[in-house]
Design a protein around this motif. Structure first.
Motif, PDB file in Angstrom:
ATOM      1  N   ALA A   1       0.848  -1.187   0.000  1.00  9.04           N
ATOM      2  CA  ALA A   1       0.000   0.000   0.000  1.00  9.04           C
ATOM      3  C   ALA A   1       0.882   1.235   0.000  1.00  9.04           C
ATOM      4  O   ALA A   1       1.709   1.406   0.878  1.00  9.04           O
ATOM      5  CB  ALA A   1      -0.899  -0.004   1.230  1.00  9.04           C
TER       6      ALA A   1
ATOM      7  N   PRO B   1       0.509   2.850  -6.861  1.00 10.54           N
ATOM      8  CA  PRO B   1      -0.576   2.392  -5.985  1.00 10.54           C
ATOM      9  C   PRO B   1      -1.089   1.009  -6.377  1.00 10.54           C
ATOM     10  O   PRO B   1      -1.011   0.612  -7.537  1.00 10.54           O
ATOM     11  CB  PRO B   1      -1.676   3.437  -6.199  1.00 10.54           C
ATOM     12  CG  PRO B   1      -1.019   4.609  -6.807  1.00 10.54           C
ATOM     13  CD  PRO B   1       0.181   4.101  -7.539  1.00 10.54           C
TER      14      PRO B   1
ATOM     15  N   ASP C   1      -0.409   4.424  -0.247  1.00 13.71           N
ATOM     16  CA  ASP C   1      -1.120   5.548   0.339  1.00 13.71           C
ATOM     17  C   ASP C   1      -1.732   5.106   1.667  1.00 13.71           C
ATOM     18  O   ASP C   1      -2.831   4.584   1.712  1.00 13.71           O
ATOM     19  CB  ASP C   1      -2.231   6.047  -0.596  1.00 13.71           C
ATOM     20  CG  ASP C   1      -1.668   6.627  -1.879  1.00 13.71           C
ATOM     21  OD1 ASP C   1      -0.671   7.352  -1.793  1.00 13.71           O
ATOM     22  OD2 ASP C   1      -2.231   6.353  -2.945  1.00 13.71           O
TER      23      ASP C   1
ATOM     24  N   ALA D   1      -2.998   6.448 -10.308  1.00 13.93           N
ATOM     25  CA  ALA D   1      -1.900   7.261  -9.792  1.00 13.93           C
ATOM     26  C   ALA D   1      -1.982   8.709 -10.258  1.00 13.93           C
ATOM     27  O   ALA D   1      -1.215   9.548  -9.809  1.00 13.93           O
ATOM     28  CB  ALA D   1      -0.557   6.661 -10.220  1.00 13.93           C
TER      29      ALA D   1
END
Length: 196
Positions: free
Chosen positions: A10, A83, A12, A139
């Motif tokens: 992950a 991501p 974010d 992204a």
């Protein structure tokens, strides 16, 4: 291709252990065999032999982008984590914003990407048209170009929203890729792009 069933990476707000999982995969797999490109896309490992036509198209794009981007803002086959689930891409061409900075891990950040180009190969075409396109859109990469030497076509994707691009233009080699209305601000000639 080998599937890797590990934890999630992950980018974010994820768990710090997730970063190490992607890092550990790269440490385990590198160095890639000479003449091969290593990428992890959605937890799948890809070792793709590089072909002459592929490199000549990549180089043609880089040379033209150098009119707008400093050399240290143009990358080829350099890992950038994106991501989603275990996405460590080594895109064919990346152009970074002038104010791009490396993250704490020493790698370039996906948030600073202004342009990505992928020159497709038969082995990984499904990634470039599918998973990678969705990840680039997620992204927020403003300009994504797919160059297809097998068909002699290019596909320009702009206006990312969620996991898709709202604008797609596909034309033949020989027709310039007009990026003047994008953050890139120039046009790419394609008449000399070699075909397979």
């Amino acid at each position: 291709m080998a599937h890797v069933d590990s934890g999630r990476a992950a980018l974010d707000g994820g768990d710090a252990d997730d970063w190490r999982t992607l890092d550990m995969l790269y440490e385990w797999l590198e160095p890639a065999p000479e003449g091969c490109k290593l990428e992890i896309v959605g937890g799948n490992v890809y070792l793709v032999p590089q072909r002459g036509t592929h490199w000549r198209n990549t180089l043609a794009i880089i040379r033209q982008l150098s009119a707008r981007y400093e050399e240290n803002r143009l990358l080829s086959d350099v890992r950038i984590d994106l991501p989603g689930h275990l996405n460590g891409f080594a895109s064919d061409v990346v152009a970074l914003s002038p104010d791009a900075v490396k993250g704490d891990d020493g790698r370039w950040r996906y948030q600073d990407i202004e342009f990505v180009a992928e020159v497709i190969s038969k082995a990984t075409a499904a990634n470039d048209y599918g998973v990678k396109k969705a990840v680039y859109a997620t992204a927020g990469v403003p300009v994504y170009l797919i160059v297809a030497p097998y068909t002699g076509t290019w596909h320009l994707h702009t206006l990312p929203k969620e996991d898709e691009y709202r604008s797609v233009l596909s034309l033949d080699f020989g027709t310039p890729v007009d990026l003047t209305s994008t953050v890139v601000g120039l046009s790419l000639a394609t008449d000399a792009f070699p075909r397979d």
